[in-house]
Design an enzyme around this catalytic site. Structure first.
Site, PDB file in Angstrom:
ATOM      1  N   ASP A 195      10.915 -41.247 -11.011  1.00 46.35           N
ATOM      2  CA  ASP A 195      10.994 -40.457 -12.255  1.00 46.35           C
ATOM      3  C   ASP A 195       9.933 -39.351 -12.222  1.00 46.35           C
ATOM      4  O   ASP A 195       8.739 -39.645 -12.147  1.00 46.35           O
ATOM      5  CB  ASP A 195      10.744 -41.424 -13.436  1.00 46.35           C
ATOM      6  CG  ASP A 195      11.099 -40.816 -14.778  1.00 46.35           C
ATOM      7  OD1 ASP A 195      11.305 -39.598 -14.837  1.00 46.35           O
ATOM      8  OD2 ASP A 195      11.153 -41.582 -15.768  1.00 46.35           O
ATOM      9  N   HIS A 225      22.449 -38.607 -16.318  1.00 43.84           N
ATOM     10  CA  HIS A 225      21.246 -38.136 -17.018  1.00 43.84           C
ATOM     11  C   HIS A 225      20.633 -36.910 -16.336  1.00 43.84           C
ATOM     12  O   HIS A 225      20.269 -35.931 -17.007  1.00 43.84           O
ATOM     13  CB  HIS A 225      20.228 -39.279 -17.082  1.00 43.84           C
ATOM     14  CG  HIS A 225      18.933 -38.908 -17.715  1.00 43.84           C
ATOM     15  ND1 HIS A 225      18.768 -38.825 -19.081  1.00 43.84           N
ATOM     16  CD2 HIS A 225      17.729 -38.569 -17.186  1.00 43.84           C
ATOM     17  CE1 HIS A 225      17.520 -38.469 -19.355  1.00 43.84           C
ATOM     18  NE2 HIS A 225      16.868 -38.310 -18.213  1.00 43.84           N
TER      19      HIS A 225
HETATM   20  C1  HEM Z   1      13.561 -43.932 -21.078  1.00 39.72           C
HETATM   21  C2  HEM Z   1      14.056 -42.719 -21.081  1.00 39.72           C
HETATM   22  C3  HEM Z   1      14.264 -41.906 -19.834  1.00 39.72           C
HETATM   23  C4  HEM Z   1      14.365 -42.293 -18.542  1.00 39.72           C
HETATM   24  C5  HEM Z   1      14.303 -43.707 -17.990  1.00 39.72           C
HETATM   25  C6  HEM Z   1      14.541 -41.112 -17.743  1.00 39.72           C
HETATM   26  C7  HEM Z   1      14.705 -41.105 -16.363  1.00 39.72           C
HETATM   27  C8  HEM Z   1      14.925 -39.975 -15.609  1.00 39.72           C
HETATM   28  C9  HEM Z   1      15.169 -39.976 -14.199  1.00 39.72           C
HETATM   29  C10 HEM Z   1      15.179 -41.206 -13.315  1.00 39.72           C
HETATM   30  C11 HEM Z   1      15.355 -38.700 -13.805  1.00 39.72           C
HETATM   31  C12 HEM Z   1      15.695 -38.188 -12.409  1.00 39.72           C
HETATM   32  C13 HEM Z   1      14.481 -37.884 -11.592  1.00 39.72           C
HETATM   33  C14 HEM Z   1      13.688 -36.747 -12.109  1.00 39.72           C
HETATM   34  O1  HEM Z   1      14.065 -35.589 -11.983  1.00 39.72           O
HETATM   35  O2  HEM Z   1      12.646 -37.020 -12.700  1.00 39.72           O
HETATM   36  C15 HEM Z   1      15.198 -37.875 -14.987  1.00 39.72           C
HETATM   37  C16 HEM Z   1      15.273 -36.515 -15.007  1.00 39.72           C
HETATM   38  C17 HEM Z   1      15.036 -35.747 -16.117  1.00 39.72           C
HETATM   39  N1  HEM Z   1      14.897 -36.192 -17.405  1.00 39.72           N
HETATM   40 FE1  HEM Z   1      14.805 -38.109 -17.999  1.00 39.72          FE
HETATM   41  N2  HEM Z   1      14.555 -40.022 -18.570  1.00 39.72           N
HETATM   42  C18 HEM Z   1      14.375 -40.466 -19.856  1.00 39.72           C
HETATM   43  C19 HEM Z   1      14.333 -39.688 -20.992  1.00 39.72           C
HETATM   44  C20 HEM Z   1      14.352 -38.322 -21.004  1.00 39.72           C
HETATM   45  C21 HEM Z   1      14.226 -37.503 -22.201  1.00 39.72           C
HETATM   46  C22 HEM Z   1      14.061 -38.010 -23.620  1.00 39.72           C
HETATM   47  C23 HEM Z   1      14.264 -36.210 -21.767  1.00 39.72           C
HETATM   48  C24 HEM Z   1      14.150 -34.936 -22.591  1.00 39.72           C
HETATM   49  C25 HEM Z   1      14.693 -34.723 -23.745  1.00 39.72           C
HETATM   50  C26 HEM Z   1      14.436 -36.216 -20.337  1.00 39.72           C
HETATM   51  C27 HEM Z   1      14.490 -35.107 -19.556  1.00 39.72           C
HETATM   52  C28 HEM Z   1      14.664 -35.103 -18.201  1.00 39.72           C
HETATM   53  C29 HEM Z   1      14.666 -33.901 -17.392  1.00 39.72           C
HETATM   54  C30 HEM Z   1      14.418 -32.465 -17.887  1.00 39.72           C
HETATM   55  C31 HEM Z   1      14.901 -34.298 -16.079  1.00 39.72           C
HETATM   56  C32 HEM Z   1      14.949 -33.400 -14.844  1.00 39.72           C
HETATM   57  C33 HEM Z   1      16.312 -32.872 -14.625  1.00 39.72           C
HETATM   58  C34 HEM Z   1      16.340 -31.924 -13.433  1.00 39.72           C
HETATM   59  O3  HEM Z   1      15.408 -31.185 -13.230  1.00 39.72           O
HETATM   60  O4  HEM Z   1      17.329 -31.936 -12.732  1.00 39.72           O
HETATM   61  N3  HEM Z   1      14.481 -37.510 -19.914  1.00 39.72           N
HETATM   62  N4  HEM Z   1      14.965 -38.681 -16.069  1.00 39.72           N
END
Ligand code: HEM
Length: 437
Positions: free
Chosen positions: A249, A345
């Site tokens: 993450d 996601h």
């Molecule tokens: C428990 C809640 C969440 C989990 C477990 C989670 C997990 C992840 C994972 C595993 C990734 C893919 C790896 C990475 O790029 O970091 C990701 C990407 C991302 N997440 Fe989350 N996330 C959560 C909540 C959120 C929330 C609330 C937001 C914003 C409103 C968010 C925004 C993003 C963004 C901007 C990316 C990168 C996308 C990209 O650059 O392609 N996430 N998240």
């Protein structure tokens, strides 16, 4: 930002090579009366076991490891704790001013907090006479700075309480409600917010106690949350952290080396506007996001990977390559279906699908035991940083709220939005440009 090299690169911060040897350590307390105890811990670690305690006890000062000796800088253009690499321990605390406390008291508090934190981040004890009320608790004696950072922010309600509504930035408007929110007002918002991070649990708790003690009579704690991340050195090579769902993450985070990093994360100069004082600062969105781990862990790994759009083992996009390969959002499989599903996601939250909206996610995991229904009360203390939350968090969360495959496995339980001023220059206290404007 920090004086010695960290092992975990995400999010990255400027570092310089370690300052090895007892000379570096003497800056701290090892040459004082507590030196022997500090050295003992290191010898025991090498000697391997409590049985050898007496035999391996040594009074010779030994260098702290890179974990203990790493020091983040208090003064600078930005406050520490934003681009500082993730720390192993964290405390998030919101405070409300007590009845009758206003701007004068807030000025005095920010002065005291800034003076205190400058000492603590350098690995020195809190001030005060040895037996007076301000004396150091001793909790962090023997430890080095351990990457301690303390970051201060102001909530929307702070401005009315201190007569500063003319300085209230539009970007501190309340976050809109989201359909999946299940927010607890008592654990949300707050006049002031403090984020504490360190690579040692005692160093972090020591800072928390000192900050709380210093605030007595001016503010009271509104809520507190405690979190953790992987300990530096626990993995064989530096790598992006994992969360409690087991996913890598942080991959898609903007990197400090990116040309547009500052523009996305930090507030630019804006003379003559209500947020003029916030130059070099940022906005922190804080969400306590519960993970429904019993449900999540029932999913086979390939289904978990479809939910995110990335492989669990190495974080590579399902479209192929390695963790750092760009996602191919158009790639279809032999069955004609998108290999990174429509509701994955990582697809929905990607800047490409959100008009470039980006934020720096810098979370802590949390585990607060077992809930009444028998499920773990665990998840993510999601903290994200951006120059404008209405260009970063809000549009992305709106989109996630409408159709994120991760939604059935998470629950947003608390929320806060804070304006985090730029770093204090030498001789300044944090927030001075707001409080004395
Ligand atoms: C428990 C809640 C969440 C989990 C477990 C989670 C997990 C992840 C994972 C595993 C990734 C893919 C790896 C990475 O790029 O970091 C990701 C990407 C991302 N997440 Fe989350 N996330 C959560 C909540 C959120 C929330 C609330 C937001 C914003 C409103 C968010 C925004 C993003 C963004 C901007 C990316 C990168 C996308 C990209 O650059 O392609 N996430 N998240």
């Amino acid at each position: 930002m920090s004086k010695t090299r960290k092992q975990d690169p995400a999010p990255t911060g400027a570092t310089v090579p370690p300052d090895p040897g007892p000379a570096g350590v003497s800056r701290r307390r090892l040459l004082g009366g507590v030196g022997a105890a500090g050295a003992t811990g290191l010898v025991l670690g090498a000697g391997g076991g409590a049985a050898g305690y007496a035999a391996t006890r040594s009074d010779a000062p030994t260098a702290l490891t890179a974990v203990g000796s790493t020091e983040a800088m208090f003064h600078g253009k930005h406050q520490p704790g934003i681009t500082t690499p993730l720390q192993a321990r964290g405390h998030l605390v919101a405070f409300d001013l007590v009845a009758g406390a206003g701007r004068k008291e807030a000025v005095a508090l920010m002065r005291r907090w800034s003076a205190l934190v400058r000492e603590l981040m350098a690995g020195r004890p809190a001030g005060g006479s040895a037996d007076g009320p301000g004396h150091d608790t001793g909790i962090a004696l023997d430890a080095g700075p351990s990457s301690l950072t303390v970051t201060f922010g102001f909530g929307r309600t702070f401005f009315a309480r201190t007569g500063l509504t003319s300085r209230l930035p539009a970007a501190l408007d309340p976050l809109p409600p989201f359909s999946s929110d299940q927010l607890d007002a008592k654990r949300s918002d707050g006049d002031l917010w403090v984020q504490i991070g360190a690579d040692d649990a005692l160093v972090a708790f020591h800072a928390l106690r000192a900050v709380q003690k210093e605030s007595a009579g001016t503010v009271k704690v509104r809520w507190q949350m405690n979190g953790f991340n992987r300990t530096p050195g626990a993995t064989a090579r530096p790598m992006t952290a994992r969360n409690l769902m087991g996913q890598i993450d942080g991959t898609g985070n903007p990197k400090p080396a990116d040309e547009d990093f500052d523009r996305r994360i930090f507030v630019p100069a804006s003379p003559g506007t209500p947020q003029e004082w916030l130059e070099g600062g940022s906005y922190a969105v804080v969400r306590r996001i519960r993970m429904l781990l019993d449900d999540w862990e029932k999913l086979p790994v390939d289904r978990q990977e479809q939910v995110i759009g990335r492989r669990k083992a190495d974080g590579a996009p399902l479209s192929g390559g390695s963790e750092t390969t760009a996602m191919d959002l158009d790639k279809a499989g032999p069955d004609g279906r998108l290999v990174i599903p429509d509701n994955a996601h990582a697809r929905i939250s990607s800047p490409e699908k959100n008009g470039g909206a980006a934020m720096l996610r810098r979370p802590f995991s949390y585990h607060d035991g077992i809930s009444e229904d028998g499920t773990p009360d665990a998840g993510l203390l999601f903290v994200c940083w951006q120059a404008d939350p209405f260009q970063g968090f809000v549009p992305v969360q709106r989109k996630l709220d409408r159709g994120d495959a991760l939604s059935p496995f998470i629950r947003h339980e608390a929320s806060g939005l804070f304006a985090v001023p730029g770093g204090a220059a030498e001789g300044e206290y944090v927030g001075q440009r707001l409080l004395e404007s």
